[in-house]
Design a protein around this motif. Structure first.
Motif, PDB file in Angstrom:
ATOM      1  N   LYS A 206       1.087  -1.209  -0.191  1.00 51.70           N
ATOM      2  CA  LYS A 206      -0.084  -0.304  -0.013  1.00 51.70           C
ATOM      3  C   LYS A 206       0.987   1.213   0.048  1.00 51.70           C
ATOM      4  O   LYS A 206       0.581   2.136  -0.759  1.00 51.70           O
ATOM      5  N   ASP A 207       1.999   1.399   0.868  1.00 53.39           N
ATOM      6  CA  ASP A 207       3.018   2.367   0.841  1.00 53.39           C
ATOM      7  C   ASP A 207       4.004   2.583  -0.395  1.00 53.39           C
ATOM      8  O   ASP A 207       4.152   3.689  -0.961  1.00 53.39           O
ATOM      9  N   GLU A 208       3.788   1.666  -0.999  1.00 53.98           N
ATOM     10  CA  GLU A 208       4.925   1.513  -2.388  1.00 53.98           C
ATOM     11  C   GLU A 208       4.113   1.608  -3.485  1.00 53.98           C
ATOM     12  O   GLU A 208       4.918   1.933  -4.607  1.00 53.98           O
ATOM     13  N   SER A 209       2.824   1.538  -3.753  1.00 54.55           N
ATOM     14  CA  SER A 209       2.058   1.673  -5.128  1.00 54.55           C
ATOM     15  C   SER A 209       2.369   3.225  -5.347  1.00 54.55           C
ATOM     16  O   SER A 209       2.383   3.918  -4.634  1.00 54.55           O
ATOM     17  N   CYS A 210       2.755   3.184  -6.633  1.00 57.97           N
ATOM     18  CA  CYS A 210       3.021   4.468  -7.252  1.00 57.97           C
ATOM     19  C   CYS A 210       1.686   5.060  -7.394  1.00 57.97           C
ATOM     20  O   CYS A 210       1.733   6.473  -7.454  1.00 57.97           O
TER      21      CYS A 210
ATOM     22  N   GLY B 217      -4.574  -0.157  -1.216  1.00 56.94           N
ATOM     23  CA  GLY B 217      -5.180   0.339   0.077  1.00 56.94           C
ATOM     24  C   GLY B 217      -6.478  -0.565   0.594  1.00 56.94           C
ATOM     25  O   GLY B 217      -6.408  -0.664   1.785  1.00 56.94           O
TER      26      GLY B 217
ATOM     27  N   ARG C 238       1.750   9.004  -3.147  1.00 54.01           N
ATOM     28  CA  ARG C 238       1.870   7.817  -3.987  1.00 54.01           C
ATOM     29  C   ARG C 238       0.658   6.996  -3.556  1.00 54.01           C
ATOM     30  O   ARG C 238      -0.051   7.517  -2.466  1.00 54.01           O
TER      31      ARG C 238
ATOM     32  N   ASP D  60      -2.833   5.071  -2.691  1.00 53.18           N
ATOM     33  CA  ASP D  60      -4.130   5.763  -2.394  1.00 53.18           C
ATOM     34  C   ASP D  60      -4.147   7.020  -1.916  1.00 53.18           C
ATOM     35  O   ASP D  60      -5.227   7.690  -1.698  1.00 53.18           O
TER      36      ASP D  60
END
Lengths: 437, 493
Positions: free
Chosen positions: A352-356, A367, B174, B176
């Motif tokens: 979730k943190d690293e999705s661009c 998320g 970045r 959501d």
């Protein structure tokens, strides 16, 4: 079910030293030590022997070397995609080692960064690039210093510059520091970042080999892939193919983490038995704990149960047959007393943190997966939630620009499918909490 | 190699130029492929992942917007797999969208809402809390931004980068948390800002000029031409027909003229159309009279005058048909052509061009007017800051076709002041402003929205206006008034 390759019975990890040859050698990072161990002789062989670009590519093709960053694409074939002839071309080393559990590229820089530089020079020669970059993770302070030092030494020794070793081949090399985004390890994300843009993967086609950095043909290779190239040129493709399996040639660096007795970076031939690696080479689990699961190739690789580990060999095809992947070779060991729901939540937090955030299914899906897995962990879940996680993850696969979304979906599908019973305990917690209420 | 390729979409063959994408081919075949980020006037982003289609022989579904159409390709947009993918793409778009349609000004023309009605219509599956983001941001003089409604299609970012090259917008953060916004200390400041509200598929960008004024389903659109400058953009003009109230203009695609866009100046071209800003009936020396009485007064004034004692002052804001009608009528009444003058604003720099659409010649029909004069063999005198030639002609009667868009004539009051020094002046103009009050006779005319006719743009492209019913039923067009003049003069003989 993959069968254990009995050829490795009785052999010790020290028997497979290609990349780790300098392990334990005093002052291993210096240029002299590297040269004493055959360093830069592969480059010399190519330049003095006036080997053609095609010959170099053919040797690498024949060696069966596959990209060591995770995807396992045949390296020689990748180089062959670059259009022939004049024109600006770039070679970029992906040293953005960010896959959780992976620390093999750092280890190469720690042993001797000249392996990488020589490998880069050979690759650059093969594709006709006069400029290359090492894209390094910004947090790798030591590795940055070691690479810088090695580049300086290579310039001073005439391995880099306008006239490499007096051969007329021109090559310049620079370091570029990333800012720690996982997605910049994806090759087109890396190129965007190197171009000074937000680190986001690019739409394909066009592919980087045709239109990459600054719109020019570009090859992005992992550190480990390039670092092994000099050995292959020195010893020949056949010598390299003696290691590994038919489809997974050579050795590979494996990083093991989790509660094992001897964690660390091991060089092993591909096809090596996973169970033997964990229990013999790494000494098994601390305190004799039972193994619950293994994530075999970094956070993106779907999880294997202890039963699946039994006869598993560490190569591209065996992991793929089991629905997982070799990935970066980061073996994460999960013992009996760690909850798979916690593992899921931890991994989902990472993704979730690293999705661009570029493609909708990944941006919204990662998320969502975190919210659902966190909800279960907090005792707010209900029967069927784990199936919904797997379902949502399934809808994130194969629908985005890069494979990050698939990577996030991997554990989100495999953990609920293989460990559904563990989720039930968390749902019970909720009902008992209500009972007390 | 042929430069055309033929492929089939849902078994229907379609031929497109080589290099076209599947989505373009689908459009040509009349097959709608749902999409958000793709816009024909912008580069391809390929991020919404909505336009996925099945291509025979490819293992995964492909995005139609970035997959080149090839010879013999077989595309399917109707299979269950494709439909399921579209449904999930929509689900992912909606999970963090506030779904505040009842208070959202985009409702009714929202692509997200439309697609939901078309391919969705299901209960949302996410039960967790939505991501919250900044709302009602003031991003410039013309737009309000709600980042929560944004679906991050990046059309606006690409518009700023590629069309206006102002690069004010970016997507920050970045995953959501990714949020659309302006760079620090930057505002959207250019003459094309309303296009951002147009291309925004949802209610993230709304136009300050329009928001909360009228629900879009009360509006009816008329295909017409913008009168704001000599580019003559193809536009849709939006009117609430039951109120006879105009609310806005939007560009209408015309590859020959304006592509997909129009400027903010052009967007104001509805303001002068509404009753509140218009003269409702003719004014003779300050007194309201009927149209019939007004034209009788003009006929009487013209009676017996030699042609060279009548001046016709033209602005290039009328249709070809109106120029023809007025010249023909005067020729027949006066037995010869009157003296013709062309009124240009003294500040006008007609060769100016902003590089996109907006031109320094703020008249929509300069080219058409000049063509008509030429056809009638008339050499006109240009009045640009210097009105002496008109005064020197000492006309007994001066007929002025005044600018419909007064804002295009910043020095209008000064010019009208000079006209007021002449003997009988008839001012065909709409504005309720005081500027023309001193003149002898003011006659309101139909606006571009109320008449049919032709404008010829700077480049020689002729386009037709389309008439809506007049806001004031008694107000006529210039051609009709001059028809009346001919008739009255004849019956007096």
């Amino acid at each position: 079910m993959p069968v254990m390759n009995s050829a490795y019975n009785g052999r010790q990890p020290n028997d497979f030293k290609i990349l780790t040859e300098l392990e334990g050698v005093p002052n291993s990072r210096s240029l002299e030590v590297y040269k004493k161990h055959g360093g830069y002789s592969a480059l010399e062989k190519i330049l003095k022997g006036k080997m053609s670009q095609e010959e170099v590519i053919n040797i690498v093709k024949a060696s069966g070397l596959r990209g060591r960053g995770g995807a396992g694409f045949p390296t020689g074939m990748k180089w062959g995609f670059v259009p022939k002839g004049e024109g600006e071309k770039y070679l970029i080393t992906n040293f953005d080692e960010g896959e959780p559990g992976t620390y093999k590229d750092r280890y190469i820089a720690e042993l001797n960064a000249h392996m990488l530089i020589e490998g880069k020079l050979i690759a650059a020669y093969a594709i006709g690039a006069s400029k290359s970059y090492i894209y390094l993770r910004g947090e790798f302070y030591d590795e940055i210093a070691w690479c810088e030092q090695a580049v300086k030494e290579a310039y001073a020794a005439g391995y880099l510059g306008d006239n490499v070793m007096g051969s007329g081949f021109k090559h310049h090399m620079d370091l570029y520091l990333g800012a720690g985004a996982y997605i910049c390890g994806e090759e087109t994300g890396l190129i965007s970042s190197l171009e000074g843009k937000k680190g986001q993967p690019k739409l394909k086609p066009p592919f980087p080999a045709v239109k990459g950095y600054l719109g020019k043909p570009t090859i992005v290779n992992n550190v480990e892939t390039l670092a092994v190239v000099p050995w292959i040129i020195r010893n020949g493709a056949d010598a390299y193919k003696k290691f590994g399996t038919e489809k997974s040639a050579g050795t590979k660096l494996f990083n093991i983490s989790g509660p094992v007795v001897r964690p660390g970076c091991y060089e092993l031939p591909l096809g090596y038995p996973l169970k033997r690696f964990i229990y013999e080479d790494c000494g098994g689990l601390i305190g004799g704990k039972k193994l619950k699961a293994v994530i075999p190739g970094g956070a993106s690789a779907p999880v294997l149960t202890a039963a699946e580990v039994e006869n598993m060999t560490m190569d591209y095809e065996a992991f793929a047959a089991a629905g997982s992947m070799l990935g970066s070779g980061a073996v994460i060991v999960i013992p009996e007393d760690v909850s798979m729901v916690e593992v899921l939540e931890n991994l989902m937090h990472f993704f979730k943190d690293e999705s661009c955030g570029q493609c909708t299914p990944c941006r919204e899906g990662t998320g969502w997966l975190l919210k659902m897995s966190r909800g279960i962990l907090n005792g707010e879940g209900q029967l069927g939630d784990e199936q919904k996680i797997a379902e949502v993850a399934g809808k994130m696969m194969g629908r985005t620009i890069c494979t990050f979304s698939d990577a996030a979906a991997g554990p989100a599908r495999s953990i609920p499918q293989k460990f559904a019973h563990e989720f039930l305990e968390y749902y019970k917690k909720k009902s008992s909490a209500h009972g007390q209420g | 190699m042929s430069n055309q390729v033929t492929l089939s979409i849902n078994n229907q063959p379609v031929t497109v130029p080589a290099g076209s994408t599947i989505i373009e081919a689908a459009q040509k075949a009349g097959v709608s492929v749902p999409h958000f980020c793709w816009h024909p006037g912008l580069s391809i982003a390929g991020v919404c992942r909505f336009c996925m289609v099945k291509v025979e022989g490819m293992p995964k579904l492909q995005i139609a917007c970035n997959t080149p159409a090839t010879e013999g390709m077989k595309v399917d947009t109707l299979s269950d797999e494709v439909k399921e993918t579209h449904k999930w793409a929509l689900e992912f778009h909606l999970i963090n969208h506030p779904l505040d349609c009842p208070i959202c000004d985009q409702a009714g023309e929202c692509e997200l809402q439309n697609y939901y009605m078309k391919v969705g219509k299901y209960q949302a599956q996410m039960e967790d809390q939505k991501v919250l983001k900044p709302k009602a941001l003031d991003v410039g003089d013309t737009l309000v931004l709600d980042t929560e409604r944004c679906i991050l299609c990046s059309r606006c970012v690409r518009f700023e980068d590629e069309v206006t090259k102002t690069s004010t917008l970016g997507i920050f953060n970045r995953g959501d948390q990714a949020t659309i916004g302006t760079y620090p200390e930057r505002k959207i400041k250019h003459n094309y800002s309303y296009n951002l509200a147009d291309i925004c598929p949802v209610g993230a960008f709304t136009a300050k000029d329009f928001r909360f004024k009228c629900r879009v389903w009360f509006l009816k659109e008329t295909k017409t031409v913008c009168p704001g400058c000599s580019t003559g953009c193809s536009v849709n003009l939006f009117q609430n027909s039951s109120q006879r109230e105009y609310y806005r203009l939007k560009p209408r695609h015309n590859a020959e003229v304006n592509g997909h866009w129009m400027c903010d100046t052009g967007r104001t071209m509805y303001e002068h159309l509404n009753a509140s800003s218009r003269l409702a009936s003719p004014q003779l020396e300050g007194q309201s009279i009927s149209s019939a009485a007004a034209m009788q007064a003009v006929t009487d004034a013209a009676k017996g005058l030699a042609a060279d004692k009548v001046a016709l002052v033209l602005t290039a804001q009328f249709t070809n048909e109106e120029y023809v009608a007025s010249l023909s009528a005067l020729k027949s009444v006066l037995k010869s052509a009157p003296k013709v003058f062309i009124w240009r604003d003294e500040s006008e720099k007609s060769d100016d061009f902003d590089g996109i659409l907006f031109r320094g010649d703020r008249n929509p029909n300069t080219r058409g007017m000049m063509d008509v004069l030429k056809e009638h063999g008339i050499t006109a005198t240009v009045l640009k800051g210097d009105y002496a030639p008109l005064a020197a002609a000492a006309p007994e009667l001066t007929l002025i076709l005044a600018p419909e868009v007064e804002s295009a004539y910043p020095n209008l009051a000064k010019a009208v002041g000079r006209f007021s020094e002449l003997k009988k002046t008839v001012y065909f103009g709409n504005a309720l402003t005081d500027s023309a009050k001193k003149l002898w006779l003011r006659i309101p005319v139909k606006t571009f929205a109320e008449k049919s006719g032709t404008f010829v743009n700077f480049n020689g492209v002729a386009q037709k206006l389309k008439a809506n019913p007049a806001v004031f039923a008694n107000v006529k067009g210039v051609d009709e008034y001059f028809g009346d003049l001919s008739r009255l003069a004849q019956s007096a003989v």
